[in-house]
Design a protein around this motif. Structure first.
Motif, PDB file in Angstrom:
ATOM      1  N   HIS A   1       0.803  -1.222   0.000  1.00 23.54           N
ATOM      2  CA  HIS A   1       0.000   0.000   0.000  1.00 23.54           C
ATOM      3  C   HIS A   1       0.836   1.272   0.000  1.00 23.54           C
ATOM      4  O   HIS A   1       0.289   2.366   0.145  1.00 23.54           O
ATOM      5  N   ALA A   2       2.142   1.150  -0.148  1.00 17.21           N
ATOM      6  CA  ALA A   2       3.002   2.325  -0.139  1.00 17.21           C
ATOM      7  C   ALA A   2       2.777   3.178  -1.383  1.00 17.21           C
ATOM      8  O   ALA A   2       2.342   2.692  -2.425  1.00 17.21           O
ATOM      9  N   GLY A   3       3.076   4.449  -1.255  1.00 15.44           N
ATOM     10  CA  GLY A   3       2.984   5.364  -2.379  1.00 15.44           C
ATOM     11  C   GLY A   3       2.308   6.669  -1.986  1.00 15.44           C
ATOM     12  O   GLY A   3       1.417   6.676  -1.141  1.00 15.44           O
ATOM     13  N   LYS A   4       2.742   7.761  -2.610  1.00 15.76           N
ATOM     14  CA  LYS A   4       2.107   9.055  -2.349  1.00 15.76           C
ATOM     15  C   LYS A   4       0.725   9.116  -2.981  1.00 15.76           C
ATOM     16  O   LYS A   4      -0.153   9.851  -2.517  1.00 15.76           O
ATOM     17  N   THR A   5       0.524   8.364  -4.075  1.00 19.18           N
ATOM     18  CA  THR A   5      -0.776   8.309  -4.730  1.00 19.18           C
ATOM     19  C   THR A   5      -1.209   6.863  -4.866  1.00 19.18           C
ATOM     20  O   THR A   5      -0.418   5.934  -4.673  1.00 19.18           O
ATOM     21  N   ARG A   6      -2.488   6.669  -5.193  1.00 26.97           N
ATOM     22  CA  ARG A   6      -3.035   5.336  -5.443  1.00 26.97           C
ATOM     23  C   ARG A   6      -4.122   5.449  -6.499  1.00 26.97           C
ATOM     24  O   ARG A   6      -4.529   6.561  -6.881  1.00 26.97           O
ATOM     25  N   LYS A   7      -4.616   4.307  -6.974  1.00 30.99           N
ATOM     26  CA  LYS A   7      -5.701   4.273  -7.941  1.00 30.99           C
ATOM     27  C   LYS A   7      -7.038   4.150  -7.206  1.00 30.99           C
ATOM     28  O   LYS A   7      -7.173   3.371  -6.265  1.00 30.99           O
ATOM     29  N   SER A   8      -8.020   4.915  -7.630  1.00 31.74           N
ATOM     30  CA  SER A   8      -9.345   4.847  -7.008  1.00 31.74           C
ATOM     31  C   SER A   8      -9.995   3.500  -7.308  1.00 31.74           C
ATOM     32  O   SER A   8      -9.692   2.848  -8.310  1.00 31.74           O
ATOM     33  N   GLY A   9     -10.887   3.075  -6.393  1.00 32.86           N
ATOM     34  CA  GLY A   9     -11.597   1.810  -6.552  1.00 32.86           C
ATOM     35  C   GLY A   9     -13.049   1.950  -6.154  1.00 32.86           C
ATOM     36  O   GLY A   9     -13.645   3.034  -6.256  1.00 32.86           O
ATOM     37  N   GLY A  10     -13.612   0.866  -5.650  1.00 33.15           N
ATOM     38  CA  GLY A  10     -15.016   0.862  -5.277  1.00 33.15           C
ATOM     39  C   GLY A  10     -15.356   1.793  -4.129  1.00 33.15           C
ATOM     40  O   GLY A  10     -16.518   2.163  -3.950  1.00 33.15           O
ATOM     41  N   ARG A  11     -14.370   2.168  -3.333  1.00 30.61           N
ATOM     42  CA  ARG A  11     -14.622   3.071  -2.209  1.00 30.61           C
ATOM     43  C   ARG A  11     -14.780   4.526  -2.658  1.00 30.61           C
ATOM     44  O   ARG A  11     -15.154   5.378  -1.858  1.00 30.61           O
ATOM     45  N   GLU A  12     -14.439   4.811  -3.917  1.00 29.55           N
ATOM     46  CA  GLU A  12     -14.501   6.185  -4.432  1.00 29.55           C
ATOM     47  C   GLU A  12     -15.382   6.240  -5.671  1.00 29.55           C
ATOM     48  O   GLU A  12     -14.881   6.430  -6.786  1.00 29.55           O
ATOM     49  N   PRO A  13     -16.701   6.057  -5.528  1.00 28.95           N
ATOM     50  CA  PRO A  13     -17.590   6.011  -6.693  1.00 28.95           C
ATOM     51  C   PRO A  13     -17.681   7.345  -7.432  1.00 28.95           C
ATOM     52  O   PRO A  13     -18.194   7.401  -8.552  1.00 28.95           O
ATOM     53  N   TRP A  14     -17.200   8.422  -6.817  1.00 29.19           N
ATOM     54  CA  TRP A  14     -17.240   9.738  -7.458  1.00 29.19           C
ATOM     55  C   TRP A  14     -16.153   9.909  -8.521  1.00 29.19           C
ATOM     56  O   TRP A  14     -16.173  10.870  -9.276  1.00 29.19           O
ATOM     57  N   TYR A  15     -15.183   8.966  -8.593  1.00 30.47           N
ATOM     58  CA  TYR A  15     -14.165   8.975  -9.636  1.00 30.47           C
ATOM     59  C   TYR A  15     -14.325   7.749 -10.522  1.00 30.47           C
ATOM     60  O   TYR A  15     -14.723   6.676 -10.034  1.00 30.47           O
ATOM     61  N   PRO A  16     -13.975   7.851 -11.797  1.00 29.77           N
ATOM     62  CA  PRO A  16     -13.875   6.635 -12.609  1.00 29.77           C
ATOM     63  C   PRO A  16     -12.835   5.705 -11.982  1.00 29.77           C
ATOM     64  O   PRO A  16     -11.781   6.162 -11.520  1.00 29.77           O
ATOM     65  N   ARG A  17     -13.144   4.415 -11.953  1.00 27.76           N
ATOM     66  CA  ARG A  17     -12.224   3.459 -11.336  1.00 27.76           C
ATOM     67  C   ARG A  17     -10.849   3.552 -12.001  1.00 27.76           C
ATOM     68  O   ARG A  17     -10.730   3.611 -13.212  1.00 27.76           O
ATOM     69  N   GLY A  18      -9.810   3.594 -11.180  1.00 29.12           N
ATOM     70  CA  GLY A  18      -8.451   3.684 -11.692  1.00 29.12           C
ATOM     71  C   GLY A  18      -7.904   5.090 -11.765  1.00 29.12           C
ATOM     72  O   GLY A  18      -6.771   5.299 -12.208  1.00 29.12           O
ATOM     73  N   THR A  19      -8.674   6.081 -11.296  1.00 27.73           N
ATOM     74  CA  THR A  19      -8.208   7.460 -11.288  1.00 27.73           C
ATOM     75  C   THR A  19      -7.084   7.625 -10.268  1.00 27.73           C
ATOM     76  O   THR A  19      -7.195   7.172  -9.127  1.00 27.73           O
ATOM     77  N   GLU A  20      -5.997   8.269 -10.656  1.00 30.31           N
ATOM     78  CA  GLU A  20      -4.913   8.509  -9.706  1.00 30.31           C
ATOM     79  C   GLU A  20      -5.337   9.569  -8.704  1.00 30.31           C
ATOM     80  O   GLU A  20      -5.873  10.620  -9.072  1.00 30.31           O
ATOM     81  N   MET A  21      -5.111   9.293  -7.429  1.00 28.81           N
ATOM     82  CA  MET A  21      -5.532  10.204  -6.369  1.00 28.81           C
ATOM     83  C   MET A  21      -4.544  10.118  -5.210  1.00 28.81           C
ATOM     84  O   MET A  21      -3.700   9.212  -5.143  1.00 28.81           O
TER      85      MET A  21
END
Length: 202
Positions: A54-74
């Motif tokens: 889970h390391a990293g300054k950013t990650r890809k959005s998933g099911g927990r972030e329905p307000w973004y298209p899945r895979g959005t860098e955040m």
């Protein structure tokens, strides 16, 4: 205006407080799965736990972030998963299993002595005895993926994967991010600096 400064209808303000606990265990997910393994210590950088899945300054959005298209860098606000000895025991009792290991839930830090860990609010600073500081983002909602990890350790029981999300709500721990790098070891003291709290009613 009440007392010349605040509106009459201002929310009740609960004062800041300090709560002390202890690090019972430290664990790392160094492979390609979220399941963790015990280690002697964890090294925190601004990316999270060095070498952890889970390391990293950013990650890809998933099911927990329905307000973004899945895979959005955040921004990665889920760098570290924290669990509680007391809450793990309570979940195990509710599931009628003899134990619930933090490894099965992908826990990185397991605390003891911090009452109702999962209810500690966002913005709380977790200050460790040796200098590292983590900042709470919020609760880690229980999911069926973690439920399947639990169920794999009890092959004679059916339905544990579905039961876990139902019984572990508000008990599954917290996700946090690194505010100040450092090294954390088992047995170390930790102080939760809980900020002022209020309910925003709009």
């Amino acid at each position: 205006m009440a007392n010349g400064f605040l509106p009459d209808a201002v929310a009740t303000i609960r004062p800041a407080q300090k709560v002390r606990g202890r690090v019972a265990r430290v664990l790392e997910a160094a492979g390609d799965t979220f399941v963790t393994e015990p280690v002697e210590s964890l090294t925190f950088s601004f990316d999270g736990i060095e070498g952890d899945i889970h390391a990293g300054k950013t990650r890809k959005s998933g099911g927990r972030e329905p307000w973004y298209p899945r895979g959005t860098e955040m921004r990665n606000e889920r760098q570290v998963s924290i669990l509680s000895v007391e809450e793990l025991s309570e979940i195990a009792q509710r599931m009628e299993i003899d134990r619930l290991e933090p490894e099965w839930l992908g826990g990185n830090l397991v605390f003891e002595g911090l009452p109702r860990l999962s209810m500690i609010p966002p913005r709380t600073r977790l200050v460790f005895e040796n200098g590292a500081v983590l900042r709470i983002d919020g609760q880690n909602a229980p999911c069926r993926v973690a439920g399947r990890s639990i169920a794999a350790n009890f092959p004679d029981r059916e339905g544990l994967d579905l039961m876990f999300p139902k019984v572990a709500a508000r008990l599954r721990g917290l996700v946090v991010w690194v505010e100040k790098p450092g090294v954390v070891t088992a047995g170390e003291g930790v102080t939760a600096f809980v900020p002022e709290q209020w309910i925003y009613e709009g």
